[in-house]
Design a protein around this motif. Structure first.
Motif, mmCIF file in Angstrom:
data_model
loop_
_atom_site.group_PDB
_atom_site.id
_atom_site.type_symbol
_atom_site.label_atom_id
_atom_site.label_comp_id
_atom_site.label_asym_id
_atom_site.label_seq_id
_atom_site.Cartn_x
_atom_site.Cartn_y
_atom_site.Cartn_z
ATOM 1 N N TYR A 93 0.698 -1.225 0.110
ATOM 2 C CA TYR A 93 0.022 0.054 -0.157
ATOM 3 C C TYR A 93 1.070 1.209 -0.029
ATOM 4 C CZ TYR A 93 -4.083 -2.559 0.841
ATOM 5 O OH TYR A 93 -5.098 -3.554 0.794
ATOM 6 N N ALA A 94 2.164 1.153 0.758
ATOM 7 C CA ALA A 94 2.719 2.490 0.873
ATOM 8 C C ALA A 94 3.382 2.834 -0.642
ATOM 9 C CB ALA A 94 4.187 2.046 1.914
ATOM 10 N N ARG A 95 3.773 1.702 -1.338
ATOM 11 C CA ARG A 95 4.360 1.804 -2.625
ATOM 12 C C ARG A 95 3.361 2.692 -3.449
ATOM 13 N NH1 ARG A 95 7.852 -3.665 -2.889
ATOM 14 N NH2 ARG A 95 9.817 -2.639 -2.125
ATOM 15 N N LYS A 96 2.087 2.080 -3.698
ATOM 16 C CA LYS A 96 1.017 2.680 -4.352
ATOM 17 C C LYS A 96 0.754 4.074 -3.980
ATOM 18 C CE LYS A 96 -1.056 -1.891 -5.047
ATOM 19 N NZ LYS A 96 -2.182 -2.924 -4.744
ATOM 20 N N MET A 97 0.618 4.315 -2.600
ATOM 21 C CA MET A 97 0.117 5.634 -2.116
ATOM 22 C C MET A 97 1.226 6.632 -2.406
ATOM 23 S SD MET A 97 -1.604 4.261 1.692
ATOM 24 C CE MET A 97 -2.026 6.173 1.954
ATOM 25 N N LEU A 98 2.641 6.436 -2.284
ATOM 26 C CA LEU A 98 3.552 7.267 -2.407
ATOM 27 C C LEU A 98 3.705 7.506 -4.035
ATOM 28 C CD1 LEU A 98 6.131 6.004 0.061
ATOM 29 C CD2 LEU A 98 4.931 7.884 0.299
ATOM 30 N N ALA A 99 3.483 6.467 -4.795
ATOM 31 C CA ALA A 99 3.719 6.601 -6.239
ATOM 32 C C ALA A 99 2.619 7.684 -6.750
ATOM 33 C CB ALA A 99 3.486 5.267 -6.992
ATOM 34 N N LEU A 100 1.336 7.347 -6.053
ATOM 35 C CA LEU A 100 0.229 8.252 -6.626
ATOM 36 C C LEU A 100 0.414 9.712 -6.127
ATOM 37 C CD1 LEU A 100 -2.656 8.147 -8.009
ATOM 38 C CD2 LEU A 100 -3.551 7.733 -5.729
ATOM 39 N N SER A 101 0.909 10.023 -4.931
ATOM 40 C CA SER A 101 1.506 11.224 -4.177
ATOM 41 C C SER A 101 2.394 11.938 -5.326
ATOM 42 C CB SER A 101 1.852 11.126 -3.085
ATOM 43 O OG SER A 101 2.338 12.302 -2.477
ATOM 44 N N ASN A 102 3.317 11.104 -5.542
ATOM 45 C CA ASN A 102 4.536 11.614 -6.536
ATOM 46 C C ASN A 102 3.858 12.215 -7.736
ATOM 47 O OD1 ASN A 102 6.414 11.473 -4.578
ATOM 48 N ND2 ASN A 102 7.213 9.497 -5.236
ATOM 49 N N GLU A 103 3.047 11.240 -8.325
ATOM 50 C CA GLU A 103 2.396 11.610 -9.567
ATOM 51 C C GLU A 103 1.589 12.833 -9.544
ATOM 52 O OE1 GLU A 103 -1.131 9.658 -12.470
ATOM 53 O OE2 GLU A 103 0.313 8.187 -11.376
ATOM 54 N N ALA A 104 0.865 12.946 -8.493
ATOM 55 C CA ALA A 104 -0.095 14.340 -8.438
ATOM 56 C C ALA A 104 0.953 15.571 -8.172
ATOM 57 C CB ALA A 104 -0.928 14.043 -7.119
ATOM 58 N N MET A 105 2.102 15.165 -7.547
ATOM 59 C CA MET A 105 2.763 16.713 -7.210
ATOM 60 C C MET A 105 3.614 16.937 -8.654
ATOM 61 S SD MET A 105 2.401 17.659 -4.178
ATOM 62 C CE MET A 105 3.827 18.918 -4.171
ATOM 63 N N ASP A 106 4.094 15.910 -9.030
ATOM 64 C CA ASP A 106 4.812 16.122 -10.447
ATOM 65 C C ASP A 106 3.777 16.981 -11.324
ATOM 66 O OD1 ASP A 106 6.792 14.954 -9.565
ATOM 67 O OD2 ASP A 106 6.656 13.051 -10.736
ATOM 68 N N LEU A 107 2.638 16.687 -11.594
ATOM 69 C CA LEU A 107 1.534 17.301 -12.421
ATOM 70 C C LEU A 107 1.784 18.896 -12.122
ATOM 71 C CD1 LEU A 107 -0.657 17.115 -14.284
ATOM 72 C CD2 LEU A 107 -2.181 16.781 -12.458
ATOM 73 N N PHE A 108 1.779 18.943 -10.720
ATOM 74 C CA PHE A 108 1.648 20.677 -10.439
ATOM 75 C C PHE A 108 2.836 21.294 -10.167
ATOM 76 C CE2 PHE A 108 -2.556 18.736 -8.928
ATOM 77 C CZ PHE A 108 -3.151 19.725 -9.543
ATOM 78 N N VAL A 109 3.867 20.669 -9.940
ATOM 79 C CA VAL A 109 5.416 21.304 -9.545
ATOM 80 C C VAL A 109 6.279 21.227 -10.563
ATOM 81 C CG1 VAL A 109 4.531 21.271 -7.123
ATOM 82 C CG2 VAL A 109 6.449 19.470 -8.043
ATOM 83 N N ARG A 140 10.633 14.815 -16.104
ATOM 84 C CA ARG A 140 9.943 15.043 -14.853
ATOM 85 C C ARG A 140 10.362 16.395 -14.615
ATOM 86 N NH1 ARG A 140 11.346 11.843 -9.256
ATOM 87 N NH2 ARG A 140 9.853 12.820 -7.828
ATOM 88 N N CYS A 141 11.750 17.072 -15.012
ATOM 89 C CA CYS A 141 11.997 18.326 -14.542
ATOM 90 C C CYS A 141 12.375 19.082 -15.790
ATOM 91 C CB CYS A 141 12.961 18.527 -13.400
ATOM 92 S SG CYS A 141 12.425 17.485 -12.045
ATOM 93 N N PRO A 142 11.679 19.370 -16.642
ATOM 94 C CA PRO A 142 12.273 19.890 -17.891
ATOM 95 C C PRO A 142 13.065 21.482 -18.084
ATOM 96 C CG PRO A 142 9.964 20.163 -17.850
ATOM 97 C CD PRO A 142 10.372 19.304 -16.725
ATOM 98 N N ILE A 292 16.334 21.555 -4.390
ATOM 99 C CA ILE A 292 15.149 20.521 -4.746
ATOM 100 C C ILE A 292 15.262 19.773 -5.945
ATOM 101 C CG2 ILE A 292 13.794 22.358 -6.014
ATOM 102 C CD1 ILE A 292 12.573 19.339 -4.088
ATOM 103 N N ALA A 293 16.130 20.364 -7.063
ATOM 104 C CA ALA A 293 16.414 19.678 -8.331
ATOM 105 C C ALA A 293 17.410 18.722 -8.173
ATOM 106 C CB ALA A 293 16.918 20.988 -9.264
ATOM 107 N N VAL A 294 18.382 18.832 -7.287
ATOM 108 C CA VAL A 294 19.426 18.012 -7.009
ATOM 109 C C VAL A 294 18.526 16.682 -6.246
ATOM 110 C CG1 VAL A 294 21.612 17.347 -5.765
ATOM 111 C CG2 VAL A 294 20.976 19.645 -6.672
ATOM 112 N N GLN A 295 17.501 17.161 -5.515
ATOM 113 C CA GLN A 295 16.912 15.879 -4.641
ATOM 114 C C GLN A 295 16.222 14.915 -5.532
ATOM 115 O OE1 GLN A 295 14.519 17.374 -1.484
ATOM 116 N NE2 GLN A 295 15.928 18.760 -0.969
ATOM 117 N N HIS A 296 15.603 15.853 -6.566
ATOM 118 C CA HIS A 296 15.096 14.906 -7.696
ATOM 119 C C HIS A 296 15.783 14.054 -8.544
ATOM 120 C CE1 HIS A 296 10.574 16.148 -7.560
ATOM 121 N NE2 HIS A 296 11.008 17.302 -7.001
#
Length: 308
Positions: A93-109, A140-142, A292-296
């Motif tokens: 569940y953790a992998r699914k939830m974190l992947a969905l969270s990352n997907e949503a955040m990527d969309l906006f940030v 992900r970070c163009p 943050i760019a280095v973290q990604h």
């Protein structure tokens, strides 16, 4: 029970029969991220290095998550941490939830992440790992500018210490706790398909130059076993080693991740070669605040390089 707009999803809900008041328990994504990292590292100390937190802080977060779900998630030994059956279930569940969270955040940030990432990597690791890292990170970070330095590990360590790089993928040189281990592979002797070992003739070697982590390990093993050798081909890039091995001019030593399809593995016992041990690849960050760019970019390296 209906949730109001914007309210977090309920993970667990208990109803007190006396008060008839719903007790809502929710999973914290930050705790799930810590738990997932521990599960992948199989060690609280290694997880603390990856997350840049103290081991005590990691333990507190794990205990808080176990209290939330009401189950023990890990069996902790002296050196390792293994998942319980409840931990294995929660990890899915953790992998699914974190992947969905990352997907949503990527969309906006993703359009907002900018800056420069200065990254160092040896030539052989670039050849083995870098293509999918660059592909996914650029998508992900163009707006992030990449500066990549291709060099041997020893020079990359120096560049990090001088502040010339933000992060580097290197062969581990010491256990100072400042690097994050991504994988550990057995070194193997390799040769071209047509290579034939000639008895009583010095072993022809293809090596990277002084400063390469593999070189010192290889030569020490040969010296300790009193096996005669000669350096038949010395080069700074992976193309040179491949040429020397493919042509039958020399043999080399490498890890499974760097093996080429046309190479054969030479059994150490059969060919009177020393056992070389393993080599560790680690991620090193510079001695400054991590943008943050280095973290990604570091996240992409972990995803592509780490042993699954």
């Amino acid at each position: 029970m209906l949730l109001a707009s914007g309210q977090s999803a309920v993970v667990f809900s208990d109803l007190n029969p006396h008060s008839r008041t719903a007790v809502v328990r929710q999973l914290d994504l930050s705790l799930l991220h810590t738990f997932k990292t521990i599960a992948e590292c199989k060690s609280l100390s290694l997880a603390s290095q990856r997350l840049h937190k103290t081991q005590a802080a990691i333990s507190i977060q794990l205990k808080k998550l176990e209290d939330q779900v009401g189950k023990r998630l890990l069996d902790r030994g002296h050196q390792t941490a293994e998942l319980t059956s409840h931990g294995e279930l929660l990890l899915q569940y953790a992998r699914k939830m974190l992947a969905l969270s990352n997907e949503a955040m990527d969309l906006f940030v993703k359009e907002e992440i900018s800056g420069t990432v200065r990254f160092g990597i040896p030539d052989d690791y670039a050849n083995a790992f870098l293509r999918p890292v660059l592909r996914d990170f650029i998508q992900r970070c163009p707006n992030v500018r990449l500066q990549i330095r291709n060099d041997i590990s020893q020079n990359l360590f120096s560049a990090l210490e001088k502040g010339e790089l933000d992060l580097a993928l290197v062969t581990r040189r010491n256990n100072d706790g400042n690097g994050e281990i991504l994988r550990c592979d057995q070194l193997q002797w390799v040769a071209g398909e047509s290579f034939v070992m000639v008895p009583d003739v010095p072993l022809p070697l293809a090596l990277y130059p002084h400063g390469c982590g593999y070189r010192g390990q290889i030569l020490k093993a040969l010296s300790d076993s009193q096996r005669e050798y000669e350096i038949a081909f010395e080069c700074t890039g992976v193309a040179g080693v491949q040429l020397a091995v493919d042509s039958g001019l020399a043999i080399a030593a490498t890890s499974s991740a760097l093996m080429q399809p046309a190479w054969q593995v030479l059994d150490a016992l059969t060919h009177d070669l020393p056992v070389l041990g393993s080599v560790t690849i680690e991620l090193r960050l510079g001695n400054h605040e991590v943008p943050i760019a280095v973290q990604h970019f570091a996240d992409e390296l972990r995803k592509q390089v780490s042993l699954k």
